[in-house]
Design an enzyme around this catalytic site. Structure first.
Site, PDB file in Angstrom:
ATOM      1  CD  GLU A   1      -8.945  -5.728   3.053  1.00  0.00           C
ATOM      2  OE1 GLU A   1      -9.246  -4.681   3.636  1.00  0.00           O
ATOM      3  OE2 GLU A   1      -9.627  -6.194   2.129  1.00  0.00           O
ATOM      4  CB  SER A   2      -6.081  -4.435   9.153  1.00  0.00           C
ATOM      5  OG  SER A   2      -6.666  -3.415   8.419  1.00  0.00           O
TER       6      SER A   2
ATOM      7  CD  GLU B   1      -3.207   0.546   2.048  1.00  0.00           C
ATOM      8  OE1 GLU B   1      -4.151  -0.026   1.470  1.00  0.00           O
ATOM      9  OE2 GLU B   1      -3.179   0.739   3.270  1.00  0.00           O
TER      10      GLU B   1
ATOM     11  CE  LYS C   1      -2.410   2.866   5.952  1.00  0.00           C
ATOM     12  NZ  LYS C   1      -3.437   2.077   6.687  1.00  0.00           N
TER      13      LYS C   1
ATOM     14  CG  ASN D   1     -10.083  -4.120   7.927  1.00  0.00           C
ATOM     15  OD1 ASN D   1      -9.262  -4.272   8.830  1.00  0.00           O
ATOM     16  ND2 ASN D   1     -10.215  -2.977   7.279  1.00  0.00           N
TER      17      ASN D   1
ATOM     18  CE  LYS E   1      -7.803  -0.111   2.081  1.00  0.00           C
ATOM     19  NZ  LYS E   1      -6.579  -0.037   2.864  1.00  0.00           N
TER      20      LYS E   1
ATOM     21  CD  GLU F   1     -12.063  -3.228   4.386  1.00  0.00           C
ATOM     22  OE1 GLU F   1     -11.067  -2.998   3.666  1.00  0.00           O
ATOM     23  OE2 GLU F   1     -12.470  -2.441   5.257  1.00  0.00           O
TER      24      GLU F   1
END
Length: 260
Positions: free
Chosen positions: A216-217, A54, A56, A186, A116, A165
């Site tokens: 994710e995360s 990513e 970010k 997530n 995103k 998601e």
């Protein structure tokens, strides 16, 4: 109001304004609009690492992550590292991103790009296509089943992949439909911002095999990925782990080397 509610309330205002500034026709005339998008779902299905890296700059939970990097350098670094795809945050107010970041990443790399974003309108999907994205993200927590259906089918009509998601079983059960390519779990609780890989593990059995599973995360180690692979996960979205460093591409290279 939790942070997600605030973001979505602002997003409705932002999209209404953008629609006034740039008509649909203008987006459809973009040079990139006719480009054929590579499939991230297909790339993940055959990849040894499954990394989606990513870009970010900041987030509501972590404040500033990294404001000093050139998005083109990050994109080409990720591509050289051999990641499967790149996620580009385009929300400005809360994450410091923009559609221009997507455009610059597209200019620098050929790998599949995920926009995103907090998608609530088909207009944002047209923007994604016009600015070089190959994949869109839909968040089940902020959309009804009908909205997920409308938005995902529209994305598919433009040749884009769809990553949906979810955060829990209820969101997953309302969302499963043929117009999705990937189901992302997530691991971050949106109310408390706490992260637990158990979320991905517990939901894995509920995701039909027709979809590529993405976690994710909270994925910041090789161990985390190794722990999730037996549950059928093929994709792993990694954001802060690489972006916290001075050279995300080099960090991703090292990470993938250790992983495979």
């Amino acid at each position: 109001m939790n942070i997600l509610d605030k973001i979505i309330a602002d997003k409705y205002k932002e999209v209404a304004l953008r629609k006034q500034l740039i008509p649909v026709k203008q987006l459809e005339q973009s040079v990139l609009f006719e480009r054929k998008s590579p499939s991230l779902a297909r790339a993940l299905g055959t990849s040894a690492s499954g990394i989606i890296a990513e870009h970010k700059r900041r987030s509501p939970s972590k404040a500033t992550i990294n404001n000093n990097l050139n998005v083109q350098d990050v994109a080409s670094g990720y591509e050289q590292a051999g990641v499967c795809g790149m996620s580009v945050l385009t929300d400005g107010k809360y994450f410091g991103g923009s559609l221009d970041d997507l455009l610059m990443a597209r200019a620098a790399a050929q790998l599949p790009l995920l926009r995103k974003e907090f998608v609530i309108d088909t207009y944002q999907i047209l923007e994604a296509k016009a600015y070089g994205a190959d994949v869109i993200l839909l968040i089940a927590a902020v959309l009804t089943r009908e909205e997920i259906k409308t938005l995902s089918e529209f994305a598919k009509s433009l040749g884009l992949d769809v990553l949906l998601e979810v955060h829990n079983l209820e969101e997953l059960q309302k969302s499963v439909m043929p117009s999705l390519d990937m189901l992302g779990v997530n691991n971050r609780n949106l109310k408390t911002f706490e992260v637990s890989l158990e979320t991905s593990k517990s939901l894995s059995a509920e995701i039909p095999d027709d979809f590529v599973k993405v976690s994710e995360s909270g994925i910041s180690s090789i161990e985390a990925i190794k722990a999730l692979q037996p549950y059928g996960y093929k994709g792993f979205l990694i954001g802060e782990n690489f972006m916290k460093t001075d050279d995300p591409g080099a960090s991703a290279t090292e990470f993938i080397k250790q992983l495979i």
